[in-house]
Design a protein around this motif. Structure first.
Motif, mmCIF file in Angstrom:
data_model
loop_
_atom_site.group_PDB
_atom_site.id
_atom_site.type_symbol
_atom_site.label_atom_id
_atom_site.label_comp_id
_atom_site.label_asym_id
_atom_site.label_seq_id
_atom_site.Cartn_x
_atom_site.Cartn_y
_atom_site.Cartn_z
ATOM 1 N N ALA A 141 0.836 -1.206 0.000
ATOM 2 C CA ALA A 141 0.000 0.000 0.000
ATOM 3 C C ALA A 141 0.870 1.256 0.000
ATOM 4 O O ALA A 141 0.594 2.226 -0.723
ATOM 5 N N ALA A 144 2.439 1.683 -3.373
ATOM 6 C CA ALA A 144 1.501 2.243 -4.341
ATOM 7 C C ALA A 144 1.411 3.760 -4.212
ATOM 8 O O ALA A 144 1.380 4.491 -5.211
ATOM 9 N N GLN A 145 1.377 4.251 -2.991
ATOM 10 C CA GLN A 145 1.274 5.694 -2.780
ATOM 11 C C GLN A 145 2.553 6.417 -3.209
ATOM 12 O O GLN A 145 2.508 7.535 -3.728
ATOM 13 N N LYS A 148 2.422 6.774 -6.936
ATOM 14 C CA LYS A 148 1.526 7.869 -7.331
ATOM 15 C C LYS A 148 2.228 9.218 -7.195
ATOM 16 O O LYS A 148 2.138 10.076 -8.077
ATOM 17 N N ALA A 200 -2.597 -3.631 -4.872
ATOM 18 C CA ALA A 200 -2.526 -2.257 -4.352
ATOM 19 C C ALA A 200 -1.843 -1.341 -5.354
ATOM 20 O O ALA A 200 -2.292 -0.213 -5.600
ATOM 21 N N SER A 203 -3.903 -1.316 -8.934
ATOM 22 C CA SER A 203 -5.153 -0.560 -8.835
ATOM 23 C C SER A 203 -4.878 0.944 -8.873
ATOM 24 O O SER A 203 -5.593 1.710 -9.531
ATOM 25 N N GLU A 204 -3.825 1.360 -8.179
ATOM 26 C CA GLU A 204 -3.464 2.785 -8.176
ATOM 27 C C GLU A 204 -3.011 3.221 -9.570
ATOM 28 O O GLU A 204 -3.353 4.315 -10.039
ATOM 29 N N LYS A 207 -5.970 3.659 -11.879
ATOM 30 C CA LYS A 207 -6.737 4.866 -11.585
ATOM 31 C C LYS A 207 -6.006 6.144 -11.997
ATOM 32 O O LYS A 207 -6.611 7.072 -12.541
ATOM 33 N N VAL A 208 -4.703 6.196 -11.785
ATOM 34 C CA VAL A 208 -3.953 7.438 -11.974
ATOM 35 C C VAL A 208 -3.427 7.609 -13.400
ATOM 36 O O VAL A 208 -3.402 8.734 -13.933
#
Length: 308
Positions: A141, A144-145, A148, A200, A203-204, A207-208
């Motif tokens: 997680a 993933a951040q 981003k 994780a 999925s990011e 979306k991004v």
């Protein structure tokens, strides 16, 4: 001290030691690297453009921190500055790094040719060692951040033209001839060794990623437009040609050819498929039992064939 090449040079224990890294020594080394790089990019770009004048030249995948003199040489002859830009746990991607790289490269755009982010909680029970390129986080997680943050920070920069993620699958658990021992056990993948997805992260990305183009377009580029620069020919063109600086290759007089215009085409009789072979150029056979007559018949048949 004299030597016929690098190999016979004495070791430090046998001969003079390399001087300390003074400011002058560093400057001379970097200036010399820039001269070597300029010659390299001139030769390679000229060779490519000789056969494909509008081929996109992406330069080299610079690793670590590129040297200004080498980056300048790359920007002089290439269309893009490519950089393997790995951050770490102590700093995020910096806009100043990208601005400097583009400015050193004559305001050419920058392609992030490789980057990666890892985590310790891998689904394939691999240890994600901290001595490898890129940051490493406790969980997927957090990984993933961080991705981003990396992608959106760089996509907003006017100089950036692409981000290439490394890599699709996790690195192997043991050393291989391709990866070497230092590149093993790295959680660089979007899937593990059994193709299980790191949801994780993916999925990011799902979306991004669709938002990055709009984010980039919201910032004006002000980059240097592509112009064909004068290129040097890497071979002398002799007395039967001249250097065409638009492509960096020789333009030959009628009846002459080759990279240096030294081939006299009048001595050849191979202008068409059905023309007789010149026995002064072709040998009697090819070493496998096939004769000139065999090849002549094959060439004549090819010239009569119809392709769709």
């Amino acid at each position: 001290m004299s030597a016929s090449g690098f190999r016979p040079l004495p070791s430090q224990s046998q001969g003079p030691r390399i001087p300390a890294w003074t400011d002058k020594y560093v400057k001379d080394s970097r200036d010399f690297a820039g001269l070597v790089a300029a010659q390299y990019y001139n030769v390679t770009t000229s060779a490519v453009r000789a056969v494909d004048p509008y081929h996109l030249i992406l330069g080299s995948k610079f690793a670590f921190s590129p040297v200004q003199s080498v980056t300048s040489a790359c920007g002089q002859y290439c269309d893009v500055i490519s950089w393997n830009y790995y951050t770490n746990n102590y700093y995020a991607p910096r806009a100043s790094d990208i601005h400097s790289l583009s400015q050193w490269g004559h305001n050419k755009p920058v392609l992030i040719s490789e980057y990666g982010i890892r985590a310790y909680d891998t689904q394939s029970s691999r240890d994600s060692a901290s001595d490898k390129a890129g940051p490493v986080f406790p969980t997927q997680a957090e990984r993933a951040q961080d991705w981003k943050s990396y992608a959106t920070t760089l996509a907003a920069l006017k100089e950036i033209v692409g981000l290439h993620w490394f890599m699709f699958h996790d690195m192997p658990t043991s050393s291989t001839p391709k990866t070497g021992p230092s590149a093993t056990n790295g959680n660089y993948g979007l899937v593990n060794a059994t193709d299980a997805i790191y949801t994780a992260v993916t999925s990011e990305m799902t979306k991004v990623n669709p938002t990055l183009a709009n984010l980039h377009e919201a910032h004006p580029t002000n980059l240097t437009a592509f112009c064909k620069i004068a290129l040097k020919c890497y071979t002398k063109c002799g007395i039967h040609g001249c250097c065409d600086s638009s492509v960096g290759s020789c333009k030959c007089d009628d009846g002459y050819g080759g990279v240096d215009c030294s081939e006299d085409h009048a001595s050849f009789s191979l202008s068409t498929f059905t023309a007789p072979l010149s026995r002064s150029v072709w040998t009697v056979g090819d070493g496998y039992g096939y004769t000139q007559e065999y090849f002549q018949a094959a060439r004549t048949n090819v010239s009569k064939a119809s392709y769709h």
